[in-house]
Design an enzyme around this catalytic site. Structure first.
Site, PDB file in Angstrom:
ATOM      1  N   LYS A 180     -85.801  33.188  19.810  1.00 61.96           N
ATOM      2  CA  LYS A 180     -85.299  32.559  21.294  1.00 61.96           C
ATOM      3  C   LYS A 180     -84.238  31.867  20.918  1.00 61.96           C
ATOM      4  O   LYS A 180     -84.194  30.680  20.296  1.00 61.96           O
ATOM      5  CB  LYS A 180     -86.525  31.746  21.681  1.00 61.96           C
ATOM      6  CG  LYS A 180     -86.538  31.388  23.144  1.00 61.96           C
ATOM      7  CD  LYS A 180     -86.591  29.899  23.327  1.00 61.96           C
ATOM      8  CE  LYS A 180     -85.368  29.276  23.161  1.00 61.96           C
ATOM      9  NZ  LYS A 180     -84.403  29.472  23.887  1.00 61.96           N
ATOM     10  N   GLY A 233     -81.686  22.339  16.265  1.00 60.73           N
ATOM     11  CA  GLY A 233     -81.580  21.911  17.636  1.00 60.73           C
ATOM     12  C   GLY A 233     -81.504  20.355  17.817  1.00 60.73           C
ATOM     13  O   GLY A 233     -81.212  19.776  16.686  1.00 60.73           O
ATOM     14  N   SER A 234     -81.752  19.784  19.006  1.00 63.66           N
ATOM     15  CA  SER A 234     -81.740  18.204  19.147  1.00 63.66           C
ATOM     16  C   SER A 234     -82.847  17.745  18.385  1.00 63.66           C
ATOM     17  O   SER A 234     -84.039  18.281  18.353  1.00 63.66           O
ATOM     18  CB  SER A 234     -81.446  17.962  20.619  1.00 63.66           C
ATOM     19  OG  SER A 234     -82.717  18.360  21.137  1.00 63.66           O
ATOM     20  N   ASN A 235     -82.627  16.282  18.151  1.00 63.57           N
ATOM     21  CA  ASN A 235     -84.052  15.554  17.523  1.00 63.57           C
ATOM     22  C   ASN A 235     -84.931  15.541  18.344  1.00 63.57           C
ATOM     23  O   ASN A 235     -86.254  15.497  18.114  1.00 63.57           O
ATOM     24  CB  ASN A 235     -83.357  14.201  17.315  1.00 63.57           C
ATOM     25  CG  ASN A 235     -82.675  14.230  15.948  1.00 63.57           C
ATOM     26  OD1 ASN A 235     -81.746  14.707  15.758  1.00 63.57           O
ATOM     27  ND2 ASN A 235     -83.006  13.490  14.936  1.00 63.57           N
ATOM     28  N   VAL A 237     -86.027  17.596  20.814  1.00 59.85           N
ATOM     29  CA  VAL A 237     -86.802  18.943  20.931  1.00 59.85           C
ATOM     30  C   VAL A 237     -87.586  19.184  19.528  1.00 59.85           C
ATOM     31  O   VAL A 237     -88.682  19.574  19.630  1.00 59.85           O
ATOM     32  CB  VAL A 237     -86.084  20.064  21.388  1.00 59.85           C
ATOM     33  CG1 VAL A 237     -86.718  21.310  21.494  1.00 59.85           C
ATOM     34  CG2 VAL A 237     -85.433  20.167  22.630  1.00 59.85           C
ATOM     35  N   GLY A 238     -86.832  18.743  18.415  1.00 57.18           N
ATOM     36  CA  GLY A 238     -87.367  19.185  17.255  1.00 57.18           C
ATOM     37  C   GLY A 238     -88.665  18.307  16.906  1.00 57.18           C
ATOM     38  O   GLY A 238     -89.585  18.853  16.436  1.00 57.18           O
ATOM     39  N   GLU A 255     -84.061  21.622  11.746  1.00 51.45           N
ATOM     40  CA  GLU A 255     -82.766  21.052  11.371  1.00 51.45           C
ATOM     41  C   GLU A 255     -82.050  20.359  12.666  1.00 51.45           C
ATOM     42  O   GLU A 255     -81.898  21.341  13.825  1.00 51.45           O
ATOM     43  CB  GLU A 255     -81.897  22.090  10.955  1.00 51.45           C
ATOM     44  CG  GLU A 255     -82.203  22.399   9.440  1.00 51.45           C
ATOM     45  CD  GLU A 255     -82.243  21.539   8.488  1.00 51.45           C
ATOM     46  OE1 GLU A 255     -81.645  20.628   8.465  1.00 51.45           O
ATOM     47  OE2 GLU A 255     -83.276  21.560   7.228  1.00 51.45           O
ATOM     48  N   CYS A 289     -73.022  20.332  13.983  1.00 50.18           N
ATOM     49  CA  CYS A 289     -74.005  19.390  13.444  1.00 50.18           C
ATOM     50  C   CYS A 289     -73.320  18.546  12.374  1.00 50.18           C
ATOM     51  O   CYS A 289     -73.736  17.321  12.012  1.00 50.18           O
ATOM     52  CB  CYS A 289     -75.385  19.919  13.100  1.00 50.18           C
ATOM     53  SG  CYS A 289     -75.013  21.208  12.146  1.00 50.18           S
ATOM     54  N   GLU A 390     -75.478  10.533  18.161  1.00 51.65           N
ATOM     55  CA  GLU A 390     -75.035  11.890  18.262  1.00 51.65           C
ATOM     56  C   GLU A 390     -74.319  12.139  19.727  1.00 51.65           C
ATOM     57  O   GLU A 390     -75.125  12.279  20.503  1.00 51.65           O
ATOM     58  CB  GLU A 390     -75.824  12.983  17.730  1.00 51.65           C
ATOM     59  CG  GLU A 390     -75.172  14.371  17.555  1.00 51.65           C
ATOM     60  CD  GLU A 390     -76.089  15.598  17.247  1.00 51.65           C
ATOM     61  OE1 GLU A 390     -77.247  15.642  17.767  1.00 51.65           O
ATOM     62  OE2 GLU A 390     -75.672  16.255  16.249  1.00 51.65           O
TER      63      GLU A 390
END
Ligand code: NAD
Length: 488
Positions: A180, A233-235, A237-238, A255, A289, A390
């Site tokens: 995805k 991806g972003s923190n 969503v992670g 990551e 990143c 970030e």
């Protein structure tokens, strides 16, 4: 620029077939260098499409895992060859879809080819050890087995390399995958998967579903037949994915973001340090990143460094990444541009001094793109928002320090820890930095951005879920260890 062909529509790839979404809906992928240009249309999928893809991956799993790993590697070699043949087309699409310059897009696509070849070779390497048993008549050893169906969720900033550095090891170790991709780079992802299709993978081994992350992401991460999720991806969503995977006992790998520091000491090669700060911080419009974001400079060379940094930054050529000579393209989307501009406003509001940039460029021809000038802030409070969060844009925060220890203390005073670099000629300072810096990637006399595919990559603190990607480290995530005891 030449007239562009009519935008094509790209399909999902499920069970070896290019398939329209059950929704019947598509969305447009927009060129961030010119919002009026549609790069292509992709499927706006929902959970029904994810269910079909997961079912296909599950059905293909047994036969794929029974294939010897060297034979699985052969498919990866074929995918590498297919991408190499279509490198120019894929790179061009990447530049049109997310804005990085064409030479960078070509470099990334070539990286994808190299990753596939590296992991194809991993199919020939050992996956276990013999361990002495206390029973003299027994054989004890470890082997590794695949996890099953792996959900691969990727960001838009490396739309070829990241999907490949996840899919290639997943596949060679015997898993089947559902990719995805970020919706912003769905077309680039479709071209990559076309190359996997050309390589002749058995139906269902590789599947692609495009669409909104908030909708189809959970359908994939929560699916009971998905044994593992690999996410970059972003923190925000992670963490969501990690929590949900933990609840249902799925393996997960996250990551996420970075806020990467560079430390410049008085004995540094000033020219090198400035060039590496610019390259690390502003190349790819700061959307890496591993991008340099915080710049800790010793007071002994602060003014000199600052003057040279600003002078060279002002010379950078902004524009459409397809045009020769352009050094920096637009932000990847309007949402990203708005985020960057809002951080710049915050920086000013919190008292940092704007040295250059800070706004959308006024040059002719850039008004329809999501451009922002390369931006440098001086006198940044290390605790302020622009030094802690970030930004993911071309923004550097300068912070003056009196010693290496002060630089390390301030650089470590943050929740993230992906990459870091130092510029010095002193071996003692290098070693202190290597030992004390909280970052998964530490680089000496080199920019913070720079990853070699044969070495482990990942962050400390909240930059990752503490596993590593790439190199042989990837085997840890994409397999389970089995300890075998055989008594004759
Ligand atoms: P993002 O988190 O918005 O999206 C990443 C992926 O998650 C996309 O495919 C998106 O569609 C999907 N997604 C969104 N909501 C979801 C949900 N609820 N469930 C499941 N999936 C969902 O990140 P982005 O804006 O695409 O990428 C930028 C971020 O990625 C930055 O924070 C950057 O630092 C990070 N990044 C990290 C690395 C690394 O290796 N550490 C590499 C590149 C980028």
């Amino acid at each position: 620029m030449q007239a562009l062909e009519k935008a094509a529509t790209y399909l999902n790839y499920i069970r070896g077939e290019w398939t329209a979404s059950a929704t019947g809906q598509t969305e447009s992928s927009i060129n961030p260098a010119n919002r009026n240009e549609v790069v292509g249309r992709f499927q706006s999928s929902d959970a029904r499409d994810v269910d079909l893809a997961v079912a296909a991956a599950k059905a293909a799993q047994q036969a794929w895992r029974r294939l010897p790993a060297p034979a699985r590697g052969e498919f990866l070699y074929k995918a590498a060859n297919a991408i190499e043949r279509r490198l120019d087309e894929i790179a061009l699409t990447m530049t049109r879809e997310m804005g990085k310059t064409l030479p960078e897009a070509k470099g990334e696509t070539a990286r994808g080819v190299a990753l596939l070849r590296y992991y194809a070779g991993e199919g020939m390497r050992k996956v276990g050890d013999v361990i002495p048993s206390t029973d003299g008549e027994a054989l004890m050893y470890t082997t590794r087995v695949p996890l099953g169906v792996v959900g691969v969720i990727t960001p838009w900033n490396f739309p070829v390399a990241i999907p490949i550095w996840k899919m290639a090891p997943a596949l060679v170790y015997g898993n089947t995958v559902v990719l995805k991709p970020a919706q912003e780079t769905s077309i680039t992802a479709a071209l990559v998967v076309e190359c996997f299709a050309e390589a002749g993978f058995p139906a269902g081994v590789v599947n692609l579903v495009t669409g909104r992350g908030s909708l189809i992401g959970p359908a994939l991460t929560d699916h009971p037949d998905v044994q593992a999720i690999t996410f970059t991806g972003s923190n925000e969503v992670g963490k969501l994915i990690g929590r949900k995977a933990l609840e249902r006992g799925a393996k997960y790998q996250l990551e996420m973001g970075g806020k990467n520091p560079v430390i410049v000491l008085p004995d540094a090669d000033l020219q090198l340090a400035v060039e590496a700060t610019i390259s690390g911080g502003l190349r790819s419009t700061g959307q890496k990143c591993t991008a340099t974001s915080r710049v800790f400079v010793h007071k002994g060379i602060y003014e000199q460094f600052k003057a040279l940094l600003v002078e060279k930054t002002m010379q950078l050529k902004l524009g459409n990444g397809l045009e020769p000579g352009v050094w920096m393209g637009p932000c990847s989307s309007e949402r990203q541009l708005d985020t960057v501009l809002s951080y710049i406003d915050k920086g000013v509001a919190e008292g940092a001094e704007l040295l250059c940039g800070g706004k959308r460029p006024a040059e002719d021809g850039l008004a329809d793109g999501f451009y922002v000038e390369p931006t440098i802030f001086d006198k940044v409070d290390p605790a302020s928002t622009i030094a802690q969060e970030e930004i993911f844009g071309p923004v550097l925060a300068l912070i003056e320090v009196g010693s290496l220890q002060e630089a390390l203390d301030k650089a470590n005073d943050i929740h993230l820890g992906l990459s870091a670099s130092i510029f010095t000629k002193d071996i003692g300072s290098m070693l202190s930095f290597i030992n004390e810096m909280d970052a998964g990637l530490v680089r000496v006399n080199a920019e913070t951005a720079g990853v070699e595919l044969q070495a482990p990559f990942g962050g400390m603190k909240q930059s990752s879920s503490h596993s590593r990607e790439q190199g042989q480290a990837a085997m840890e995530f994409f397999t389970a260890v089995k300890t075998v005891f055989i008594k004759a």
